[in-house]
Design a protein around this motif. Structure first.
Motif, PDB file in Angstrom:
ATOM      1  N   GLY A 207       0.705  -1.329  -0.246  1.00  0.00           N
ATOM      2  CA  GLY A 207       0.116   0.379   0.098  1.00  0.00           C
ATOM      3  C   GLY A 207       0.622   1.514  -0.001  1.00  0.00           C
ATOM      4  O   GLY A 207       0.174   2.211  -0.813  1.00  0.00           O
ATOM      5  N   SER A 208       1.909   1.112   0.831  1.00  0.00           N
ATOM      6  CA  SER A 208       2.908   2.477   0.800  1.00  0.00           C
ATOM      7  C   SER A 208       3.217   2.585  -0.674  1.00  0.00           C
ATOM      8  O   SER A 208       3.472   4.171  -0.865  1.00  0.00           O
ATOM      9  CB  SER A 208       3.878   2.511   1.744  1.00  0.00           C
ATOM     10  OG  SER A 208       4.867   3.677   2.074  1.00  0.00           O
ATOM     11  N   HIS A 209       3.940   1.461  -1.211  1.00  0.00           N
ATOM     12  CA  HIS A 209       4.658   1.559  -2.450  1.00  0.00           C
ATOM     13  C   HIS A 209       3.579   2.535  -3.414  1.00  0.00           C
ATOM     14  O   HIS A 209       3.962   3.675  -4.430  1.00  0.00           O
ATOM     15  CB  HIS A 209       4.400   0.585  -3.206  1.00  0.00           C
ATOM     16  CG  HIS A 209       5.217   0.788  -4.538  1.00  0.00           C
ATOM     17  ND1 HIS A 209       6.741   1.240  -4.641  1.00  0.00           N
ATOM     18  CD2 HIS A 209       4.900   0.416  -5.650  1.00  0.00           C
ATOM     19  CE1 HIS A 209       6.504   1.096  -6.612  1.00  0.00           C
ATOM     20  NE2 HIS A 209       5.553   0.927  -6.349  1.00  0.00           N
ATOM     21  N   TYR A 210       1.867   2.610  -3.464  1.00  0.00           N
ATOM     22  CA  TYR A 210       1.192   2.455  -4.278  1.00  0.00           C
ATOM     23  C   TYR A 210       1.060   3.984  -4.026  1.00  0.00           C
ATOM     24  O   TYR A 210       1.142   5.336  -4.553  1.00  0.00           O
ATOM     25  CB  TYR A 210      -0.258   1.710  -3.803  1.00  0.00           C
ATOM     26  CG  TYR A 210      -1.087   3.069  -4.877  1.00  0.00           C
ATOM     27  CD1 TYR A 210      -1.484   2.661  -6.301  1.00  0.00           C
ATOM     28  CD2 TYR A 210      -2.038   4.014  -4.478  1.00  0.00           C
ATOM     29  CE1 TYR A 210      -2.220   3.339  -7.319  1.00  0.00           C
ATOM     30  CE2 TYR A 210      -2.931   3.967  -5.237  1.00  0.00           C
ATOM     31  CZ  TYR A 210      -3.662   4.520  -6.417  1.00  0.00           C
ATOM     32  OH  TYR A 210      -4.061   4.925  -7.344  1.00  0.00           O
ATOM     33  N   VAL A 211       0.568   4.649  -3.129  1.00  0.00           N
ATOM     34  CA  VAL A 211       0.351   5.846  -2.069  1.00  0.00           C
ATOM     35  C   VAL A 211       1.499   6.559  -2.934  1.00  0.00           C
ATOM     36  O   VAL A 211       2.572   8.421  -2.459  1.00  0.00           O
ATOM     37  CB  VAL A 211       0.181   5.921  -1.125  1.00  0.00           C
ATOM     38  CG1 VAL A 211      -1.256   5.738  -0.964  1.00  0.00           C
ATOM     39  CG2 VAL A 211       0.874   5.319  -0.068  1.00  0.00           C
TER      40      VAL A 211
END
Length: 291
Positions: A207-211
């Motif tokens: 999730g952090s990679h996406y945002v």
């Protein structure tokens, strides 16, 4: 709550410099995994460590291993966004003997923005005192500054003067879901929902990679910072500074880009070194090139 033994399912609390973290937020006293300790930890973390996305704007990766997070948020006295704040807090709670389960959530910016990806992190926490479960979210930027018991309730919660309402139910597909509503200048708004499906460190990394990389994420386009107190909430969004109060009133003003380092320091307790301050002010942001 059973405690997993495989490291993939844990939060690397053993890598944490616990004394340095507690000194950073100003925590003193009993460290037993009780409700009182949990309340104090949530309050101090939420009101001390700011929400911010400056690493992304400055072209650096967001790292979620405990040593990197504590170097940034504890030793450098910076902040982070939801995945950083809640992953670090999960390591702290694990180290202190709390039961911690990560959960995934969705953010709702306004009443008509549709369904956004599940790119928010929250925590389900259990203490050593009883079987109650608590919702903790130290990474949203605007509270709540206390844990909220995960139990059905139709009542309104007032925490530090700020008003919240927790609803537990099911979504249109029947999945168990919680919704946390905030009272603001626009009245009552559903600001985030979360499911009860456990999320692990690897899920937070995805999730952090996406945002932190997607062009669809607001965090990749402009600096965003928040600081939350019992009496006021500050939000910097690009060059717009919003100030809101618990009664729903507030004001908004535009600021000069050259003043951002000073504003970050004085309002958000974020002190950039000279190189980062110059880069933040002078380099183009992706939002600058968007129509």
């Amino acid at each position: 709550m059973s405690t997993p033994t495989h490291p993939s399912y844990r939060w690397s609390g053993e890598d944490l410099d616990l004394d340095a973290y507690l000194a950073r937020i100003g925590f003193e006293g009993d460290r037993a995994p009780t409700v009182a300790t949990l309340r104090r930890l949530v309050y101090l973390h939420t009101t001390t460590i700011p929400f911010e996305n400056l690493e992304i704007v400055l072209g650096r990766p967001v790292l979620l291993d405990v040593k990197s997070m504590q170097d940034k948020m504890v030793r450098q006295r910076r902040g982070g966004y939801c995945y950083e704040n809640n992953a670090l807090f999960a390591a702290v709670l694990e180290r202190l003997g709390f039961g911690v389960i990560g959960l995934g959530g969705r953010i709702f910016i306004g009443p008509d923005n549709g369904l956004l990806p599940a790119t928010h992190a929250v925590l389900r926490v259990a203490t050593a005192e009883d079987d109650r479960a608590w919702l903790c979210d130290v990474g949203f930027g605007s509270g709540p500054m206390e844990p909220i018991e995960l139990t059905p309730s139709d009542g309104e919660l007032t925490i530090g003067g700020w008003r919240f309402r927790l609803e537990l139910g099911a979504d249109e597909l029947g999945a168990q879901v919680g919704a946390l509503h905030h009272f603001s200048r626009n009245g009552w708004l559903n600001r985030r929902t979360f499911t009860m499906t456990p999320q692990y460190r690897i899920d937070y990394e995805v999730g952090s990679h996406y945002v932190s990389t997607s062009s669809h994420s607001p965090f990749t386009t402009r600096p965003i910072a928040q600081k939350f107190h019992p009496e006021v909430h500050h939000l910097l969004d690009g060059v717009t500074l919003n100030t809101q109060y618990p009664d729903g009133t507030g004001e908004t003003r535009d600021v000069d880009r050259a003043d951002l380092p000073e504003i970050l320091s004085e309002t958000f307790d974020i002190d950039l070194d000279d190189a980062d301050a110059t880069q933040l002010v002078e380099q183009p942001w992706p939002a600058d090139q968007r129509p």
